[in-house]
Design an enzyme around this catalytic site. Structure first.
Site, mmCIF file in Angstrom:
data_model
loop_
_atom_site.group_PDB
_atom_site.id
_atom_site.type_symbol
_atom_site.label_atom_id
_atom_site.label_comp_id
_atom_site.label_asym_id
_atom_site.label_seq_id
_atom_site.Cartn_x
_atom_site.Cartn_y
_atom_site.Cartn_z
ATOM 1 N N ARG A 33 -12.710 -11.262 12.158
ATOM 2 C CA ARG A 33 -11.863 -11.184 13.353
ATOM 3 C C ARG A 33 -12.472 -10.291 14.430
ATOM 4 O O ARG A 33 -12.237 -10.495 15.623
ATOM 5 C CB ARG A 33 -10.473 -10.656 12.989
ATOM 6 C CG ARG A 33 -9.598 -11.659 12.262
ATOM 7 C CD ARG A 33 -8.166 -11.181 12.214
ATOM 8 N NE ARG A 33 -7.273 -12.170 11.622
ATOM 9 C CZ ARG A 33 -5.955 -12.105 11.640
ATOM 10 N NH1 ARG A 33 -5.361 -11.063 12.213
ATOM 11 N NH2 ARG A 33 -5.219 -13.035 11.084
ATOM 12 N N ASP A 135 7.474 -7.675 19.596
ATOM 13 C CA ASP A 135 6.229 -7.700 18.835
ATOM 14 C C ASP A 135 5.452 -6.443 19.197
ATOM 15 O O ASP A 135 5.644 -5.883 20.284
ATOM 16 C CB ASP A 135 5.407 -8.950 19.166
ATOM 17 C CG ASP A 135 4.373 -9.261 18.098
ATOM 18 O OD1 ASP A 135 4.659 -10.091 17.216
ATOM 19 O OD2 ASP A 135 3.285 -8.663 18.132
#
Length: 266
Positions: A33, A135
């Site tokens: 990632r 979030d």
């Protein structure tokens, strides 16, 4: 390949900022990632990248790092059986008071929140309702607020809702779609941390807490659950992800279906 030392250093930063601690078997995933971020920041190693994100100069990259580590797969009407349950339940037992408030507690780029919103608008278009999405990622919250999605993802939206609440993009937005003004105006998104929520002053009739708890240890899972459940109204519904379940029976919740609970005490 990312070294054990660099993985541990980056994992420690992630835990300090979000409360999430990744298992050792996630080391290769972290390396994958972040590989593009090494190129973008011109860091020659993950260790150098770690020192960059904790420096004052790397404050913007720190936000990108958190986004990379916390952004998870999402799509409209994911785990469709839960949305089918919600629709059926609200039809059979419509709320006695309004406005109806729902919370998508890990809303990512907004697909879950807008899926809930379509159901509420379908059932209660002549009443007041609102969906709140939170979030920890600033980037995904910005995307949720923009409400612009790849046209390929509209296939997940039920035909009835696709026709009523989805708008195909044209010109510069060709290949994308958005949601109607009525849906969008009744959804609010904010950056927040479930370990210490600070942006919501409401209690909720519906809370989706899906695919979140699996990223935390047992102590933090309990803290998040307590923070969420105390914001759930009596007789309100709590949805967990299909890969999640409550470790211990709670006196304040009754299981209606696997991973779907009703609050039975104040």
């Amino acid at each position: 390949m990312i070294s054990v030392q660099a993985f541990n250093q980056l994992n420690r930063v992630l835990e300090q900022k979000t409360g999430i601690s990744l298992a050792k078997n996630k080391r290769d995933i972290v390396g994958s990632r972040l590989s593009s971020r090494l190129r973008a920041t011109q860091c020659e190693s993950y260790n150098e990248y770690y020192h960059f994100i904790i420096s004052e100069k790397g404050s913007n990259e720190l936000s990108t790092f958190i986004d990379k580590m916390t952004t998870h797969e999402t799509y409209f009407f994911r785990e469709a059986s839960q949305f089918e349950f919600l629709l059926s339940y609200l039809k059979d037992k419509p709320p006695k008071r309004f406005p109806i408030r729902a919370w998508s507690a890990a809303s990512s780029t907004g697909e879950e929140a807008y899926s809930i919103a379509m159901i509420l608008e379908d059932l209660f278009y002549n009443h007041s309702w609102h969906v709140y999405g939170t979030d920890i990622s600033e980037t995904t919250i910005a995307m949720a607020q923009e409400a612009l999605f790849a046209i390929s993802t509209v296939s997940k939206v039920p035909k009835k809702y696709k026709k009523s609440y989805c708008l195909k993009g044209y010109g510069v937005h060709d290949g994308s779609f958005s949601v109607t003004k009525q849906i969008k105006s009744n959804c609010t998104f904010s950056v927040d941390n479930l370990l210490a929520p600070s942006t919501l002053d409401y209690s909720f009739d519906i809370i989706f807490l899906r695919n979140v708890l699996i990223y935390f240890d047992e102590t933090k899972q309990l803290k998040i659950l307590n923070n969420v459940i105390k914001r759930l109204n009596h007789a309100g519904l709590l949805f967990l992800g299909h890969s999640e379940s409550l470790r211990y029976k709670r006196d304040d919740l009754k299981m209606l279906q696997p991973c779907i609970y009703k609050k039975i005490s104040p």
